[in-house]
Scaffold this active site. Structure first.
Site, PDB file in Angstrom:
ATOM      1  N   ASP A 113       0.820  -1.219   0.000  1.00  0.00           N
ATOM      2  CA  ASP A 113       0.000   0.000   0.000  1.00  0.00           C
ATOM      3  C   ASP A 113       0.856   1.272   0.000  1.00  0.00           C
ATOM      4  O   ASP A 113       0.593   2.206   0.762  1.00  0.00           O
ATOM      5  CB  ASP A 113      -0.928   0.041   1.225  1.00  0.00           C
ATOM      6  CG  ASP A 113      -1.613  -1.277   1.519  1.00  0.00           C
ATOM      7  OD1 ASP A 113      -1.865  -2.037   0.573  1.00  0.00           O
ATOM      8  OD2 ASP A 113      -1.891  -1.556   2.706  1.00  0.00           O
ATOM      9  N   GLU A 156     -11.097  -1.086  -3.191  1.00  0.00           N
ATOM     10  CA  GLU A 156     -10.348  -0.348  -2.165  1.00  0.00           C
ATOM     11  C   GLU A 156      -9.247   0.465  -2.829  1.00  0.00           C
ATOM     12  O   GLU A 156      -9.178   0.582  -4.052  1.00  0.00           O
ATOM     13  CB  GLU A 156      -9.744  -1.337  -1.160  1.00  0.00           C
ATOM     14  CG  GLU A 156      -8.786  -2.341  -1.798  1.00  0.00           C
ATOM     15  CD  GLU A 156      -8.410  -3.474  -0.867  1.00  0.00           C
ATOM     16  OE1 GLU A 156      -9.095  -3.683   0.138  1.00  0.00           O
ATOM     17  OE2 GLU A 156      -7.415  -4.167  -1.180  1.00  0.00           O
TER      18      GLU A 156
END
Length: 325
Positions: free
Chosen positions: A37, A205
């Site tokens: 991420d 997401e």
């Protein structure tokens, strides 16, 4: 007959020229260890990467950062924040997003992977005087600790558009946009709503937004984060609120290079239409769900402004020193 000393001299010189002629590349992954991420940024004349420490939830109690002058050689800044400085955060510290405002660096993050309202956790903010920290809790509580429009409060991204700072976030296949107030302690409203849903088709997401040539590009991750189908898609709109219609996939696995490529961010070279995509992916043959590695590739556009498909590489990007101010 060539003099042996002269021949040796020629060999040395040619070797030196050969070394100098080679373009130094970062190689992928760009940083050692399991990190996911990643948010890329440029602060104080350096590149930064702020990733999730990829491990079991109960071990995700801190975040590291990495800085570089050239995208190739990276310095590790250990534990820029941890749960000791954020009393409400217990574990699962995820997906940092950072922005500078008035000389302060605000790090947005999620913690505790909450599954319902009032569980204890959500999206928080930490603040520091330097991009490498140390960061301390800014509010003493989460900024968002409930589900709005079905969006789990995770995967936050801060997008600056003029004088406005938007928080774009959401898991569980829902994405919200909220307009931060001036001191980042709460929100203003957008069209009468505090949390405006902007979820595009197939969104899961990892939202990211940027502006180019007057258009708003919205990017997100699709698929299962542990699986090979994890990938990144995008849309373009005239407003940061959309509507966003899915255009194409721009980043996905290459079975010859790596699996499950997704949850990315972008770095833009100041003053240039030059872009890099920072993302995580999985090694071929590795089935450990937490083994995610941070990588960088070039990101390019065609003549009509559409994003070209990103090619996964092991070579990575060439050295790109930043111009000194």
């Amino acid at each position: 007959m060539i003099n042996s000393k002269y021949l040796l001299f020629l060999m040395v010189i040619s070797g030196m020229l050969g070394c100098n002629a080679q373009v130094k590349s970062a190689g992928n992954p760009v940083i050692k260890g399991w990190y996911a991420d990643p948010e890329g940024a440029i602060f104080e004349g350096k590149y930064f990467i702020y990733p999730t420490y990829s491990d079991k939830y109960e071990k995700q109690v801190f975040m590291d950062a990495f800085s570089s002058k050239d995208l190739v050689t990276w310095q590790k800044h250990e534990r820029i924040i941890d749960t000791a400085s954020v009393k409400w955060a217990k574990y699962a510290m995820w997906a940092p997003s950072i922005i500078e405002k008035k000389g302060k660096y605000f790090l947005f993050f999620s913690a505790n992977d909450i599954q319902k309202d009032n569980q204890g956790g959500g999206i928080g903010i930490a603040v520091a005087s330097h991009p490498e920290g140390p960061f301390k809790d800014y509010l003493g509580k989460p900024l968002i600790d409930k589900f709005y429009n079905g969006a789990q409060p995770i995967d936050q991204f801060v997008f600056k558009d003029g004088d406005n700072y938007y928080l774009i976030y959401g898991g569980w296949r829902h994405c919200n946009m909220a307009l931060l107030n001036d001191d980042f302690t709460g929100f203003k409203t957008i069209d009468g709503e505090t949390f405006k849903e902007i979820t595009p088709q197939d969104y899961v997401e990892g939202p990211f937004m940027f502006k180019r040539n007057g258009k708003y590009y919205f990017m997100w991750s699709e698929g299962d984060w542990t699986g090979p189908d994890y990938k990144v898609a995008y849309a373009i709109a005239d407003s940061p609120m959309g509507p966003f219609k899915r255009i194409a996939t721009v980043l996905e696995q290459d079975p010859a290079v790596a699996r499950g490529a997704g949850h990315h961010s972008l770095i833009k070279i100041p003053g240039k239409d030059e872009w890099y995509i920072v993302y995580h992916r999985r090694p071929i043959g590795d089935t450990n769900g937490n083994h995610r590695a941070t990588c960088i590739e070039k990101l390019e556009f065609d003549k009509d402004g559409f994003i070209k498909k990103v090619q996964l590489t092991d070579k990575g990007v060439s050295a790109r020193p930043l111009k000194k101010k």
